[in-house]
Design an enzyme around this catalytic site. Sequence first.
Site, mmCIF file in Angstrom:
data_model
loop_
_atom_site.group_PDB
_atom_site.id
_atom_site.type_symbol
_atom_site.label_atom_id
_atom_site.label_comp_id
_atom_site.label_asym_id
_atom_site.label_seq_id
_atom_site.Cartn_x
_atom_site.Cartn_y
_atom_site.Cartn_z
ATOM 1 N N GLU A 94 67.220 37.754 38.576
ATOM 2 C CA GLU A 94 66.680 36.586 38.619
ATOM 3 C C GLU A 94 65.586 36.455 37.292
ATOM 4 O O GLU A 94 65.186 37.406 36.934
ATOM 5 C CB GLU A 94 65.641 36.577 39.881
ATOM 6 C CG GLU A 94 66.316 36.420 41.112
ATOM 7 C CD GLU A 94 65.431 36.547 42.305
ATOM 8 O OE1 GLU A 94 65.794 36.497 43.275
ATOM 9 O OE2 GLU A 94 64.022 36.527 42.163
ATOM 10 N N CYS A 107 59.522 34.839 33.343
ATOM 11 C CA CYS A 107 59.231 35.882 34.202
ATOM 12 C C CYS A 107 60.532 36.626 34.287
ATOM 13 O O CYS A 107 61.605 36.083 34.782
ATOM 14 C CB CYS A 107 58.787 35.726 35.568
ATOM 15 S SG CYS A 107 58.859 37.163 36.596
ATOM 16 N N CYS A 114 65.272 47.643 42.527
ATOM 17 C CA CYS A 114 64.359 48.462 42.226
ATOM 18 C C CYS A 114 64.220 49.708 43.361
ATOM 19 O O CYS A 114 64.774 49.439 44.748
ATOM 20 C CB CYS A 114 62.867 47.835 42.400
ATOM 21 S SG CYS A 114 61.517 48.807 41.872
ATOM 22 N N CYS A 118 58.480 49.271 47.704
ATOM 23 C CA CYS A 118 57.220 48.712 47.998
ATOM 24 C C CYS A 118 57.605 47.807 49.203
ATOM 25 O O CYS A 118 58.465 46.897 49.415
ATOM 26 C CB CYS A 118 56.463 47.805 47.054
ATOM 27 S SG CYS A 118 56.027 48.871 45.434
ATOM 28 N N CYS A 121 58.075 43.865 49.462
ATOM 29 C CA CYS A 121 58.717 43.153 48.177
ATOM 30 C C CYS A 121 60.059 42.994 48.658
ATOM 31 O O CYS A 121 60.746 44.156 48.884
ATOM 32 C CB CYS A 121 58.402 44.092 46.860
ATOM 33 S SG CYS A 121 59.365 43.661 45.728
ATOM 34 N N GLY A 171 62.401 44.636 39.584
ATOM 35 C CA GLY A 171 62.700 45.840 38.935
ATOM 36 C C GLY A 171 61.402 46.701 38.373
ATOM 37 O O GLY A 171 60.471 45.820 38.343
ATOM 38 N N SER A 203 54.163 44.413 33.737
ATOM 39 C CA SER A 203 53.443 44.738 34.894
ATOM 40 C C SER A 203 54.234 45.994 35.461
ATOM 41 O O SER A 203 55.556 46.029 35.842
ATOM 42 C CB SER A 203 53.620 43.729 36.037
ATOM 43 O OG SER A 203 53.191 44.027 37.245
ATOM 44 N N SER A 226 50.029 46.775 39.526
ATOM 45 C CA SER A 226 49.983 46.424 40.757
ATOM 46 C C SER A 226 49.390 47.332 41.566
ATOM 47 O O SER A 226 49.926 48.498 41.867
ATOM 48 C CB SER A 226 51.604 46.252 41.162
ATOM 49 O OG SER A 226 52.258 45.539 40.475
ATOM 50 N N LEU A 227 48.023 47.088 42.066
ATOM 51 C CA LEU A 227 47.065 47.864 42.813
ATOM 52 C C LEU A 227 47.404 47.837 44.215
ATOM 53 O O LEU A 227 47.684 48.777 45.093
ATOM 54 C CB LEU A 227 45.574 47.846 42.147
ATOM 55 C CG LEU A 227 45.029 48.807 42.274
ATOM 56 C CD1 LEU A 227 45.454 50.150 41.583
ATOM 57 C CD2 LEU A 227 43.489 48.519 41.610
ATOM 58 N N HIS A 228 47.140 46.535 44.677
ATOM 59 C CA HIS A 228 47.283 46.224 46.071
ATOM 60 C C HIS A 228 46.225 46.714 47.253
ATOM 61 O O HIS A 228 46.288 46.413 48.418
ATOM 62 C CB HIS A 228 48.724 46.240 46.534
ATOM 63 C CG HIS A 228 49.534 45.617 45.698
ATOM 64 N ND1 HIS A 228 49.363 44.187 45.085
ATOM 65 C CD2 HIS A 228 50.851 45.879 44.934
ATOM 66 C CE1 HIS A 228 50.302 43.796 44.559
ATOM 67 N NE2 HIS A 228 51.258 44.641 44.272
ATOM 68 N N ASN A 302 53.734 36.177 49.047
ATOM 69 C CA ASN A 302 54.742 35.414 49.238
ATOM 70 C C ASN A 302 55.536 36.056 50.545
ATOM 71 O O ASN A 302 56.030 37.251 50.410
ATOM 72 C CB ASN A 302 55.921 35.447 48.241
ATOM 73 C CG ASN A 302 55.574 34.049 47.178
ATOM 74 O OD1 ASN A 302 55.364 32.989 47.783
ATOM 75 N ND2 ASN A 302 55.816 34.527 45.748
ATOM 76 N N CYS A 345 59.164 37.720 44.002
ATOM 77 C CA CYS A 345 60.016 38.776 43.440
ATOM 78 C C CYS A 345 61.169 38.896 44.079
ATOM 79 O O CYS A 345 61.116 39.509 45.323
ATOM 80 C CB CYS A 345 59.117 39.904 43.271
ATOM 81 S SG CYS A 345 59.645 41.460 42.715
HETATM 82 N N1 SAH Z 1 57.795 46.633 39.577
HETATM 83 C C1 SAH Z 1 56.746 45.783 38.860
HETATM 84 C C2 SAH Z 1 56.848 44.608 38.184
HETATM 85 C C3 SAH Z 1 57.758 43.544 39.161
HETATM 86 S S1 SAH Z 1 57.039 43.077 40.613
HETATM 87 C C4 SAH Z 1 55.432 45.854 39.713
HETATM 88 O O1 SAH Z 1 55.646 46.254 40.805
HETATM 89 O O2 SAH Z 1 54.438 45.539 39.202
HETATM 90 C C5 SAH Z 1 55.943 41.869 39.735
HETATM 91 C C6 SAH Z 1 54.597 41.647 40.915
HETATM 92 O O3 SAH Z 1 55.105 40.953 42.190
HETATM 93 C C7 SAH Z 1 53.989 42.873 41.223
HETATM 94 O O4 SAH Z 1 52.453 42.715 41.186
HETATM 95 C C8 SAH Z 1 54.166 43.014 42.867
HETATM 96 O O5 SAH Z 1 53.404 43.794 43.605
HETATM 97 C C9 SAH Z 1 54.363 41.630 43.204
HETATM 98 N N2 SAH Z 1 54.963 41.199 44.346
HETATM 99 C C10 SAH Z 1 56.136 41.905 44.932
HETATM 100 N N3 SAH Z 1 56.303 41.159 46.067
HETATM 101 C C11 SAH Z 1 55.594 40.196 46.340
HETATM 102 C C12 SAH Z 1 55.323 39.176 47.360
HETATM 103 N N4 SAH Z 1 56.151 39.177 48.277
HETATM 104 N N5 SAH Z 1 54.243 38.379 47.323
HETATM 105 C C13 SAH Z 1 53.406 38.559 46.180
HETATM 106 N N6 SAH Z 1 53.595 39.344 45.318
HETATM 107 C C14 SAH Z 1 54.574 40.286 45.254
HETATM 108 FE FE1 SF4 Z 2 59.700 47.346 42.679
HETATM 109 FE FE2 SF4 Z 2 57.529 46.093 41.751
HETATM 110 FE FE3 SF4 Z 2 58.918 45.151 43.933
HETATM 111 FE FE4 SF4 Z 2 57.635 47.423 44.000
HETATM 112 S S1 SF4 Z 2 56.820 45.314 43.716
HETATM 113 S S2 SF4 Z 2 59.615 47.115 44.753
HETATM 114 S S3 SF4 Z 2 57.949 48.227 42.065
HETATM 115 S S4 SF4 Z 2 59.799 45.510 42.063
#
Ligand code: SAH
Ligand code: SF4
Length: 357
Positions: A94, A107, A114, A118, A121, A171, A203, A226-228, A302, A345
């Site tokens: 995408e 983006c 990936c 997470c 995600c 990814g 990121s 990406s801390l969360h 999301n 994502c």
């Molecule tokens: N793998 C890398 C970059 C791709 S994800 C990373 O994890 O940073 C890009 C961003 O989208 C990251 O900050 C990720 O945590 C966030 N993300 C993934 N799924 C999401 C969701 N459902 N809602 C909001 N942010 C999300």
């Molecule tokens: Fe991969 Fe980033 Fe999604 Fe985590 S948030 S699964 S590192 S794409």
Amino acid sequence: MQAPTSVLDLTYDQLVDLLGGWGEPRYRAKQVWEWLYRKFTTDPAQMTNLPKPLRERLGSEMRVDPLSEHYAQRSTDRQTYKWLYALPDGQAIETVLMLYDERRTVCISSQAGCAMGCTFCATGQGGLSRNLQSGEIASQVLAAARWLASPPPETGLVPSTLTNIVVMGMGEPLANYERVWQALRTITDAEGFNLGARHITLSTVGLVPGIRRMAEEPLQINLAVSLHAPNDELRSQLVPIDRRYPLAELMAAVRDYVARTHRRVTFEYALMNGINDTAALAREMAGLLRGLLCHVNLIPLNPVAGSPYQPSTPEQAATFQAILEQSGIPTTMRLRRGIDIDAGCGQLRQRITSVNA
Ligand code: SAH
Ligand code: SF4
């Protein structure tokens, strides 16, 4: 190393070598480079200042455009456009184009799928299919630039240029370090696309060796992490790679990165209702980030099909943000743009896959 499948996989020097091997003079490489990165041409037949045999050889021996459009969507507010591309081996990725804040930001994806898993995600749910080649990464940028240069009439947009890139699609870019960086070097090349490194943000989920390597790169790409969650107990549930690179190690790498580059780091924090959005956790975040040159990007989650997490309420999100701001930590709340087109994502791919299944 895999053999290049696309001319976009090549560095400028590699293109010079390839064409030199075909008996072409050196200036041909510059001409081809300009067709690719300045005019966004995907068809060698249109490279009119090249001799016909060279055009034909390029077309038959090298792939010029590794992406074929499989599906396109636009948000109802017409500010977000999303493409699902099929790669030569049938993998799907995408790319999202966002037109707001006076920026035109693409983006891009760095891997098909990936491996990081997470739990919130969509991309993480399917596992890793493969790394993208550098040409597959660069061509997402070129496709967006080509679209902006002559937008379809029904969009009502005037021709424009791309201003920013975020490597935040599918990814983990630091798990495909070499190819991602080669694509970024190509895209920032002054003789080609010539986008300033400071307009690019990568990121990462927090791969410590990759962050340390990035700190040594001459190209000044911005870093987002990406801390969360502000502690390992919670973070390891959301971001499993936290077990391998716990927060103490991750934050040490980020602090070293800032000390070395003097560049501000962005932390991303997806706010999930009742999970990571309490006032106590906001205070813990403030403690973790105190004194660091940084900025926190708060993103209401999301929602992803099949995942238990829900976005925070606007009130809870505002409280969380206020606590960070009162502690002197700058924040932005990223609006959930494009939510009506699954622009989170990996979400479009997930929908298409389930439709096709
Ligand atoms: N793998 C890398 C970059 C791709 S994800 C990373 O994890 O940073 C890009 C961003 O989208 C990251 O900050 C990720 O945590 C966030 N993300 C993934 N799924 C999401 C969701 N459902 N809602 C909001 N942010 C999300
Ligand atoms: Fe991969 Fe980033 Fe999604 Fe985590 S948030 S699964 S590192 S794409």
